[in-house]
Design a protein around this motif. Sequence first.
Motif, PDB file in Angstrom:
ATOM      1  N   THR A  73      -6.633   3.861  -0.997  1.00 28.02           N
ATOM      2  CA  THR A  73      -6.662   3.351  -2.365  1.00 28.02           C
ATOM      3  C   THR A  73      -5.236   3.358  -2.901  1.00 28.02           C
ATOM      4  OG1 THR A  73      -7.048   5.499  -3.444  1.00 28.02           O
ATOM      5  CG2 THR A  73      -8.976   4.301  -2.655  1.00 28.02           C
ATOM      6  N   GLY A  74      -4.812   2.221  -3.429  1.00 24.00           N
ATOM      7  CA  GLY A  74      -3.428   2.039  -3.844  1.00 24.00           C
ATOM      8  C   GLY A  74      -2.653   1.335  -2.729  1.00 24.00           C
ATOM      9  N   ILE A  75      -2.150   0.132  -3.028  1.00 30.41           N
ATOM     10  CA  ILE A  75      -1.455  -0.669  -2.030  1.00 30.41           C
ATOM     11  C   ILE A  75       0.020  -0.822  -2.336  1.00 30.41           C
ATOM     12  CG2 ILE A  75      -1.241  -3.006  -1.061  1.00 30.41           C
ATOM     13  CD1 ILE A  75      -4.275  -3.237  -1.178  1.00 30.41           C
ATOM     14  N   ALA A  76       0.362  -1.114  -3.600  1.00 31.45           N
ATOM     15  CA  ALA A  76       1.753  -1.369  -4.006  1.00 31.45           C
ATOM     16  C   ALA A  76       2.378  -2.430  -3.096  1.00 31.45           C
ATOM     17  CB  ALA A  76       2.557  -0.078  -4.022  1.00 31.45           C
ATOM     18  N   ASN A  93      -6.703   1.695  19.900  1.00 32.48           N
ATOM     19  CA  ASN A  93      -8.129   1.464  19.662  1.00 32.48           C
ATOM     20  C   ASN A  93      -8.311   0.194  18.822  1.00 32.48           C
ATOM     21  OD1 ASN A  93      -7.549   2.166  17.012  1.00 32.48           O
ATOM     22  ND2 ASN A  93      -8.574   4.147  17.090  1.00 32.48           N
ATOM     23  N   GLU A  94      -9.510  -0.034  18.346  1.00 34.06           N
ATOM     24  CA  GLU A  94      -9.785  -1.230  17.542  1.00 34.06           C
ATOM     25  C   GLU A  94      -9.673  -0.942  16.045  1.00 34.06           C
ATOM     26  OE1 GLU A  94     -10.254  -4.250  18.856  1.00 34.06           O
ATOM     27  OE2 GLU A  94      -9.837  -3.271  20.778  1.00 34.06           O
ATOM     28  N   GLY A  95      -8.956   0.121  15.710  1.00 34.87           N
ATOM     29  CA  GLY A  95      -8.911   0.585  14.340  1.00 34.87           C
ATOM     30  C   GLY A  95      -8.358  -0.414  13.339  1.00 34.87           C
ATOM     31  N   LYS A  96      -8.873  -0.299  12.101  1.00 28.73           N
ATOM     32  CA  LYS A  96      -8.449  -1.137  10.987  1.00 28.73           C
ATOM     33  C   LYS A  96      -8.024  -0.273   9.812  1.00 28.73           C
ATOM     34  CE  LYS A  96      -9.711  -5.468  12.283  1.00 28.73           C
ATOM     35  NZ  LYS A  96      -8.924  -6.700  12.128  1.00 28.73           N
ATOM     36  N   VAL A  97      -7.223  -0.858   8.942  1.00 29.47           N
ATOM     37  CA  VAL A  97      -6.838  -0.233   7.687  1.00 29.47           C
ATOM     38  C   VAL A  97      -7.400  -1.091   6.562  1.00 29.47           C
ATOM     39  CG1 VAL A  97      -4.944   0.645   6.277  1.00 29.47           C
ATOM     40  CG2 VAL A  97      -4.686   0.504   8.771  1.00 29.47           C
ATOM     41  N   LEU A  98      -8.091  -0.456   5.619  1.00 23.76           N
ATOM     42  CA  LEU A  98      -8.659  -1.157   4.473  1.00 23.76           C
ATOM     43  C   LEU A  98      -7.988  -0.660   3.207  1.00 23.76           C
ATOM     44  CD1 LEU A  98     -10.738  -3.092   3.237  1.00 23.76           C
ATOM     45  CD2 LEU A  98     -12.382  -1.189   3.231  1.00 23.76           C
ATOM     46  N   GLY A  99      -7.200  -1.536   2.579  1.00 20.82           N
ATOM     47  CA  GLY A  99      -6.495  -1.171   1.357  1.00 20.82           C
ATOM     48  C   GLY A  99      -7.199  -1.706   0.125  1.00 20.82           C
ATOM     49  N   ILE A 100      -7.199  -0.893  -0.931  1.00 17.55           N
ATOM     50  CA  ILE A 100      -7.858  -1.257  -2.188  1.00 17.55           C
ATOM     51  C   ILE A 100      -6.866  -1.092  -3.321  1.00 17.55           C
ATOM     52  CG2 ILE A 100      -9.805  -0.773  -3.727  1.00 17.55           C
ATOM     53  CD1 ILE A 100     -10.930   0.867  -1.206  1.00 17.55           C
ATOM     54  N   ILE A 124      -8.934  -5.306  -0.393  1.00 19.82           N
ATOM     55  CA  ILE A 124      -9.894  -5.603  -1.450  1.00 19.82           C
ATOM     56  C   ILE A 124      -9.166  -5.451  -2.780  1.00 19.82           C
ATOM     57  CG2 ILE A 124     -12.006  -4.903  -2.628  1.00 19.82           C
ATOM     58  CD1 ILE A 124     -13.000  -3.758   0.033  1.00 19.82           C
ATOM     59  N   GLU A 125      -9.236  -6.469  -3.628  1.00 23.40           N
ATOM     60  CA  GLU A 125      -8.649  -6.362  -4.962  1.00 23.40           C
ATOM     61  C   GLU A 125      -9.743  -5.962  -5.947  1.00 23.40           C
ATOM     62  OE1 GLU A 125      -5.164  -8.599  -7.161  1.00 23.40           O
ATOM     63  OE2 GLU A 125      -6.931  -9.902  -7.017  1.00 23.40           O
ATOM     64  N   GLY A 126      -9.527  -4.852  -6.613  1.00 26.32           N
ATOM     65  CA  GLY A 126     -10.494  -4.334  -7.561  1.00 26.32           C
ATOM     66  C   GLY A 126     -10.298  -2.841  -7.722  1.00 26.32           C
ATOM     67  N   SER A 127     -10.963  -2.261  -8.698  1.00 28.31           N
ATOM     68  CA  SER A 127     -10.858  -0.826  -8.917  1.00 28.31           C
ATOM     69  C   SER A 127     -11.557  -0.065  -7.798  1.00 28.31           C
ATOM     70  CB  SER A 127     -11.488  -0.435 -10.253  1.00 28.31           C
ATOM     71  OG  SER A 127     -11.590   0.973 -10.368  1.00 28.31           O
ATOM     72  N   SER A 128     -10.906   0.967  -7.307  1.00 29.37           N
ATOM     73  CA  SER A 128     -11.490   1.763  -6.222  1.00 29.37           C
ATOM     74  C   SER A 128     -12.737   2.513  -6.646  1.00 29.37           C
ATOM     75  CB  SER A 128     -10.451   2.750  -5.689  1.00 29.37           C
ATOM     76  OG  SER A 128      -9.980   3.601  -6.727  1.00 29.37           O
ATOM     77  N   ILE A 150      -7.310   7.959   2.365  1.00 30.55           N
ATOM     78  CA  ILE A 150      -6.074   8.344   1.679  1.00 30.55           C
ATOM     79  C   ILE A 150      -6.166   7.833   0.246  1.00 30.55           C
ATOM     80  CG2 ILE A 150      -3.559   8.135   1.622  1.00 30.55           C
ATOM     81  CD1 ILE A 150      -3.646   7.541   4.634  1.00 30.55           C
ATOM     82  N   LEU A 151      -6.103   8.741  -0.725  1.00 34.60           N
ATOM     83  CA  LEU A 151      -6.220   8.380  -2.141  1.00 34.60           C
ATOM     84  C   LEU A 151      -4.846   8.414  -2.803  1.00 34.60           C
ATOM     85  CD1 LEU A 151      -9.410  10.460  -3.082  1.00 34.60           C
ATOM     86  CD2 LEU A 151      -9.274   8.112  -2.200  1.00 34.60           C
ATOM     87  N   ASP A 152      -4.424   7.258  -3.317  1.00 37.38           N
ATOM     88  CA  ASP A 152      -3.091   7.158  -3.919  1.00 37.38           C
ATOM     89  C   ASP A 152      -3.051   5.993  -4.902  1.00 37.38           C
ATOM     90  OD1 ASP A 152      -0.440   7.623  -4.464  1.00 37.38           O
ATOM     91  OD2 ASP A 152       0.325   6.884  -2.550  1.00 37.38           O
ATOM     92  N   SER A 153      -3.983   5.997  -5.846  1.00 31.71           N
ATOM     93  CA  SER A 153      -4.020   4.912  -6.829  1.00 31.71           C
ATOM     94  C   SER A 153      -3.791   5.487  -8.231  1.00 31.71           C
ATOM     95  CB  SER A 153      -5.333   4.132  -6.718  1.00 31.71           C
ATOM     96  OG  SER A 153      -6.452   4.959  -6.952  1.00 31.71           O
TER      97      SER A 153
END
Length: 242
Positions: A73-76, A93-100, A124-128, A150-153
Amino acid sequence: MNNYDPKDRANIDAMASDAELTTLKRKVFDKACQHRYSYNFQWLGRPIIQFPEDIVAIQEIIWDTKPELIVETGIAHGGSLVLSASLLQLIGNEGKVLGIDIDIRPHNREAIESHPLAHRIEMIEGSSIDPSVVEQVKQFAQGKAPVMVILDSNHTHEHVLSELRYYAPLVPKGSWLLVFDTVVEHMDEDAFPDRPWGVGNNPMTAVEEFLAESDRFELDSEINNKLLLSVAPGGWLRCIKD
């Protein structure tokens, strides 16, 4: 200490209990923040806005746990997304990162989407803490294990506590939930005059309330104690129960 892991846990704990060092690092941290120290660094071409020691700690955790999904959460500017994506790429691996983020600025989105590691990143654009966003994250996380968060918003108590309650269930035993900017609790009262957070209302106070109501997570003392300049003291949470 051993040949495979040269760090000395007893020495790490002794360093953490050194009152003189604690005072010195607090002074260095506060002075460095006056010069916007965390804005000095990039990761593979994108501003990361993190202290170097925190970057190294994140790397250790991702390498050890090899998550299939990292929710941030938190992209900047996207530097943290690229950091996570680059480590998943190395792991193979097949891992992904999902930013909000509530506001993904067009120039940042364009730079992230054109990055060589963009195939590892979704946004994803929107409030976490918007229930519809949380539901999208849950759907994205289905079938992926382990998940790391990881929480950083927004750094207010209520926002971070809501994030903790929403996203902690995604994290399985042995994985991690990282809460950044817990250091706000230890900073001067006037350190954030233009922000809604401050002493008594910040990620650290949210972590304390969350840990009081949940027995699934504990503070990892080794990482917490070995970092001298970190924005996340008390924020390195390991899941210890299913």
